[in-house]
Scaffold this active site. Sequence first.
Site, short mmCIF file in Angstrom:
data_model
loop_
_atom_site.label_atom_id
_atom_site.label_comp_id
_atom_site.label_asym_id
_atom_site.label_seq_id
_atom_site.Cartn_x
_atom_site.Cartn_y
_atom_site.Cartn_z
N GLY A 1 0.85 -1.19 0.00
CA GLY A 1 0.00 0.00 0.00
C GLY A 1 0.88 1.24 0.00
O GLY A 1 0.51 2.28 0.55
N ALA B 1 1.77 3.40 -2.21
CA ALA B 1 1.44 4.60 -2.99
C ALA B 1 0.30 5.41 -2.38
O ALA B 1 -0.08 6.45 -2.92
CB ALA B 1 1.08 4.21 -4.43
N GLY B 2 -0.24 4.95 -1.26
CA GLY B 2 -1.38 5.62 -0.64
C GLY B 2 -1.00 6.80 0.24
O GLY B 2 0.17 7.15 0.38
N GLY C 1 0.99 5.32 2.95
CA GLY C 1 2.12 4.58 2.40
C GLY C 1 3.26 5.44 1.91
O GLY C 1 4.44 5.10 2.11
N ASP D 1 2.00 -1.88 -4.50
CA ASP D 1 0.66 -1.29 -4.54
C ASP D 1 0.02 -1.67 -5.87
O ASP D 1 0.70 -2.15 -6.78
CB ASP D 1 0.70 0.24 -4.37
CG ASP D 1 -0.54 0.77 -3.64
OD1 ASP D 1 -1.65 0.24 -3.92
OD2 ASP D 1 -0.41 1.68 -2.81
N ARG E 1 -10.87 6.60 5.52
CA ARG E 1 -12.21 7.00 5.99
C ARG E 1 -12.64 8.29 5.32
O ARG E 1 -11.84 9.17 5.07
CB ARG E 1 -12.19 7.21 7.51
CG ARG E 1 -12.28 5.93 8.29
CD ARG E 1 -12.73 6.20 9.71
NE ARG E 1 -11.79 7.03 10.44
CZ ARG E 1 -12.09 7.66 11.56
NH1 ARG E 1 -13.30 7.58 12.07
NH2 ARG E 1 -11.20 8.37 12.19
N SER F 1 -3.80 -1.08 8.46
CA SER F 1 -5.11 -1.06 7.80
C SER F 1 -6.25 -1.19 8.80
O SER F 1 -6.28 -2.12 9.59
CB SER F 1 -5.20 -2.19 6.78
OG SER F 1 -4.13 -2.14 5.86
N ASN F 2 -7.18 -0.25 8.73
CA ASN F 2 -8.32 -0.25 9.65
C ASN F 2 -9.46 -1.13 9.16
O ASN F 2 -9.58 -1.36 7.96
CB ASN F 2 -8.83 1.18 9.84
CG ASN F 2 -8.08 1.90 10.94
OD1 ASN F 2 -7.78 1.32 11.97
ND2 ASN F 2 -7.79 3.18 10.72
N ASP G 1 -2.37 6.31 18.87
CA ASP G 1 -3.12 6.63 20.09
C ASP G 1 -2.17 7.13 21.19
O ASP G 1 -2.52 8.04 21.94
CB ASP G 1 -3.90 5.41 20.59
CG ASP G 1 -4.83 4.87 19.51
OD1 ASP G 1 -5.38 5.68 18.74
OD2 ASP G 1 -4.98 3.64 19.42
N HIS H 1 -8.08 -0.04 18.95
CA HIS H 1 -7.67 1.10 18.13
C HIS H 1 -8.87 1.72 17.41
O HIS H 1 -8.81 2.02 16.22
CB HIS H 1 -6.61 0.65 17.11
CG HIS H 1 -6.06 1.76 16.27
ND1 HIS H 1 -5.48 2.90 16.82
CD2 HIS H 1 -5.99 1.92 14.93
CE1 HIS H 1 -5.09 3.70 15.83
NE2 HIS H 1 -5.39 3.14 14.68
#
Length: 335
Positions: free
Chosen positions: A8, A10-11, A14, A34, A86, A123-124, A155, A184
């Site tokens: 990931g 390229a995010g 990331g 990615d 999100r 990753s969530n 956190d 988390h």
Amino acid sequence: MVKVTICGAAGGIGQPLSLLVKLNPQVTELSLFDVVNVPGVGADLSHINSGAVTKSFLPSSREDKTALADSLKGSDMVIIPAGVPRKPGMTRDDLFNINAGIVQSLAEGIAENAPKALILIISNPVNSTVPIVAEVLKKKGVYDPARLFGVTTLDIVRANTFISQLYPEETKPTDFEVRVVGGHSGETIVPLYSLGAKSHFEKLSDEQKKTLINRVQFGGDEVVQAKNGAGSATLSMAYAGYRLAESLLKASAGTPVTECTFLNLDPSIKGAAEAKKLVGGLEYFSFPVKLSKDGIAEVEYQILEQVSDAEKQLLAVAEEQLAKNIEKGVSFVNK
């Protein structure tokens, strides 16, 4: 020789994460994977005159698994920030169905190509994606609970920063090291201010304490709103992910380090059985852990025996929610 793979890369998380890892002197090879844009990220980073050789891997099609396999082979550490961010009004649970599938496929690649790697999950929703990775590795027969980390470091970063901002004339964020346990997301996040910043925390009014804890728990919403729907917490998350990665690299070189992480309380890990009893038998929970070259060396479960009565109430809420989050991840793989 240390090879780190970022899945990931390229995010929004990331790219800055890849930059930070590229600058670490212990890293000799940085592998970027990615499904979009990663050759450009790799070319850009490759111009930086640090020691890590940078390679990028882009699948030629949805069915192409060679790129992922090649990116992972020989990896000592794999960091996964892959997934969709999100958007305003979106909860971490809303992300689940999309990100769960992405994480599952990456976990399968790790099991087949880098089964001994330290695995850091960004990753969530982390409360569910970590159990997903664990279940995949179990099915493949290569699971080592000491090598799997849910990254909750953001956190801790927020907990230290936010209390410091209440005392701008006398403190800075680096003056604090507040442990944050639980999970988390939202109310599963429990900052232990009574232990890490007791004198400053006790000076606050009840309303200030409540506001501070809520800000730590829902700090991600603050960033989403400030970016007006154009993104989420990417830069601070990249820093937090790198902090845990850097701590693991230090530990692998023999420096004692303790960090909080969302882990599987498997009895093979020292202190995990005792920790599990303190959290109602939950299989996963974020605790401070001692790190070593092999990952998690010991769970510092004793911290929960020292918390305040108010924090015990927060923990009860966290445990109830976590049980559902964990089951959601396990069921996704086993359905």
